[in-house]
Design an enzyme around this catalytic site. Sequence first.
Site, short mmCIF file in Angstrom:
data_model
loop_
_atom_site.label_atom_id
_atom_site.label_comp_id
_atom_site.label_asym_id
_atom_site.label_seq_id
_atom_site.Cartn_x
_atom_site.Cartn_y
_atom_site.Cartn_z
N HIS A 1 0.85 -1.24 0.03
CA HIS A 1 0.11 -0.04 0.17
C HIS A 1 0.91 1.16 0.15
O HIS A 1 1.43 1.79 1.05
CB HIS A 1 -0.97 -0.04 1.19
CG HIS A 1 -2.15 1.09 1.21
ND1 HIS A 1 -3.25 0.73 1.69
CD2 HIS A 1 -2.05 2.29 0.61
CE1 HIS A 1 -4.17 1.85 1.33
NE2 HIS A 1 -3.29 2.74 0.89
N HIS B 1 1.70 5.10 -2.18
CA HIS B 1 1.47 6.00 -2.92
C HIS B 1 2.77 6.77 -3.63
O HIS B 1 3.37 7.50 -2.92
CB HIS B 1 0.56 7.13 -2.37
CG HIS B 1 -0.88 6.66 -2.03
ND1 HIS B 1 -1.94 6.64 -2.91
CD2 HIS B 1 -1.35 6.09 -0.76
CE1 HIS B 1 -3.18 6.05 -1.89
NE2 HIS B 1 -2.39 5.87 -0.86
N LEU B 2 3.08 6.37 -5.03
CA LEU B 2 4.12 6.78 -5.66
C LEU B 2 4.02 8.19 -6.34
O LEU B 2 4.97 8.94 -6.90
CB LEU B 2 4.71 5.90 -6.53
CG LEU B 2 5.49 4.44 -5.98
CD1 LEU B 2 5.90 3.43 -7.12
CD2 LEU B 2 6.38 4.83 -4.80
N ARG B 3 2.69 8.52 -6.38
CA ARG B 3 2.42 10.01 -6.81
C ARG B 3 2.60 9.98 -8.24
O ARG B 3 2.17 11.16 -8.93
CB ARG B 3 2.92 10.97 -6.11
CG ARG B 3 2.65 10.97 -4.68
CD ARG B 3 1.17 10.98 -4.21
NE ARG B 3 1.14 11.38 -3.02
CZ ARG B 3 -0.02 11.03 -2.48
NH1 ARG B 3 -1.18 10.43 -3.02
NH2 ARG B 3 -0.37 11.22 -0.89
N ASN C 1 -4.39 6.50 -7.49
CA ASN C 1 -4.61 7.81 -7.60
C ASN C 1 -3.76 8.89 -8.02
O ASN C 1 -3.52 9.65 -7.15
CB ASN C 1 -5.30 7.73 -6.01
CG ASN C 1 -4.43 7.87 -5.22
OD1 ASN C 1 -3.31 7.24 -5.22
ND2 ASN C 1 -4.67 8.56 -3.79
N ASP D 1 -8.55 3.13 -3.91
CA ASP D 1 -8.11 3.58 -2.64
C ASP D 1 -7.89 5.22 -2.52
O ASP D 1 -7.44 5.76 -3.60
CB ASP D 1 -6.39 3.14 -2.06
CG ASP D 1 -6.17 3.58 -0.84
OD1 ASP D 1 -6.77 3.36 -0.03
OD2 ASP D 1 -5.08 4.24 -0.84
N HIS E 1 -10.88 0.52 0.41
CA HIS E 1 -10.72 1.48 1.16
C HIS E 1 -12.04 1.91 1.80
O HIS E 1 -12.90 2.31 1.11
CB HIS E 1 -10.39 2.88 0.18
CG HIS E 1 -10.52 4.14 1.29
ND1 HIS E 1 -9.23 4.87 1.50
CD2 HIS E 1 -11.58 4.77 1.46
CE1 HIS E 1 -9.62 6.20 1.91
NE2 HIS E 1 -10.92 5.89 2.17
N ASP F 1 0.81 2.74 3.59
CA ASP F 1 -0.17 3.57 3.25
C ASP F 1 0.75 5.06 2.91
O ASP F 1 0.49 6.00 3.28
CB ASP F 1 -1.11 3.93 4.06
CG ASP F 1 -2.47 4.98 3.46
OD1 ASP F 1 -2.00 5.05 2.20
OD2 ASP F 1 -3.34 5.38 4.06
N HIS G 1 3.35 13.99 0.82
CA HIS G 1 2.78 15.24 0.29
C HIS G 1 3.91 16.30 0.64
O HIS G 1 5.07 16.23 1.28
CB HIS G 1 1.81 15.79 1.28
CG HIS G 1 0.47 14.97 1.22
ND1 HIS G 1 -0.19 15.06 -0.15
CD2 HIS G 1 -0.11 14.24 1.92
CE1 HIS G 1 -1.52 14.17 0.08
NE2 HIS G 1 -1.29 13.60 1.26
ZN LIG Z 1 -7.02 4.46 1.77
#
Ligand SMILES: [Zn+2]
Length: 433
Positions: A69, A71-73, A103, A161, A188, A315, A319
């Site tokens: 889980h 987020h590599l963006r 996402n 997610d 999610h 997760d 940012h």
């Molecule tokens: Zn999530």
Amino acid sequence: MMIVIRNGRVIDPSQEIDGICDVMIEDGKIKEVRKSKGAAVRNKKMNSPDQKVIDAGGKLVVPGLVDMHVHLREPGFEYKETIKTGTEAAVRGGVTSVCCMPNTNPVNDNSSVTEFIMRKAAHEGACRVYPIGAITKGQKGEELAEMTMMHEAGCIAFSDDGRPVMDSLVMRRALEYSKVLNVPVISHSEDLTLSSGGVMNEGLLSVTLGLKGVPAQAEEIMVARDIALAELTGGRMHIAHISTEGSVELIRAAKKRGLAHITAETCPHYFSITEEAVENYNTYAKVNPPLRRKRDIEAIKRGLQDGTIDVIATDHAPHHTDEKLGEFDSAPSGISGLETSIGLSMKLVDEGVLTLSGLIEKMSLNPSAIVGINCGTLRAGADADLAVIETGREYKVDPGRFSSKGKNTPFEGWLLTAKPVVTITLGRIYEWE
Ligand SMILES: [Zn+2]
């Protein structure tokens, strides 16, 4: 080229190994794990162009961690993180495989985005990258994405997610497709009608701080629904980032009924800190689902201990600092988690919640099995993905030194002990002091 990692305490739950062993690696594959003869390593003389000897005496040697889980963006939010910096953060955290959430912008809801991620990862990635495709087009929760084509392009799971799939019929169809493809749907679990506008856990503290709360039930209602849909369809359902006592109880009951195709994960922040971390309006502690109460932490630890929760994933949600410095209400949710994950999770071993082997199982073998990627093991013939972890020495968490672009962590200044000093993956050796 031969790599020999000597005298470390090798933990490999896939073979039930926990002992002082040497690990031999040849041409990027594990050749052998054998009982160490304990001979001291005289580093320099033993190294040659064809052989490298790493002294792991007093340290742990574990299969490379698998973080399902992340987020590599990239594409779209490269100012927050890129495939390059995110995977560099991963190897820094002992992680050799990451599954990246869809996402991005554009959303990974079609095979051309999947292929872009795979190509970029092959060129710039410091570790293995496995894309997770979106369940619905644009993650809007309405129309199913082309799951079959994305699966053929390399997606190992499906998730919206960041957002739930509110429409139960859409989720039902997604599970039916995923069953045919034999991949998990990752939920999610959040009822948006209940959580709407909420920015922290609902309770006395949210009232005191004057912030709108998200009740535990916003998660639990959807966990219950998702269990019901998994039961209805027989599709594989993996429930992401469990944060509440009620969710743990629902999943425990489902597993007791024999629903083996339901799996669950939590993240280090849900067993490390409570909602009190958002006092002073600390946006670094703003996550979704929100941090909960002490009794939720205790329930999550019990869930990890008895096998209700199969996986610890980060997760990882980097940012830009400017975004996190805004008002609490408008700041984005998430923690840059890859580089503190093993350090925070090792506390579970110190507290007696998990054995070392149990911990590595939840951070490596189990997620690997759930997404079906054949990692998380030091078996002969497997790809040589592993980490050497130092555990004896305290160090201070310093986000300024993170490889991740995301410096957003509520754990700055924490004293942790477990720290990777060597990570090996893709035939490369990363070493740190
Ligand atoms: Zn999530």
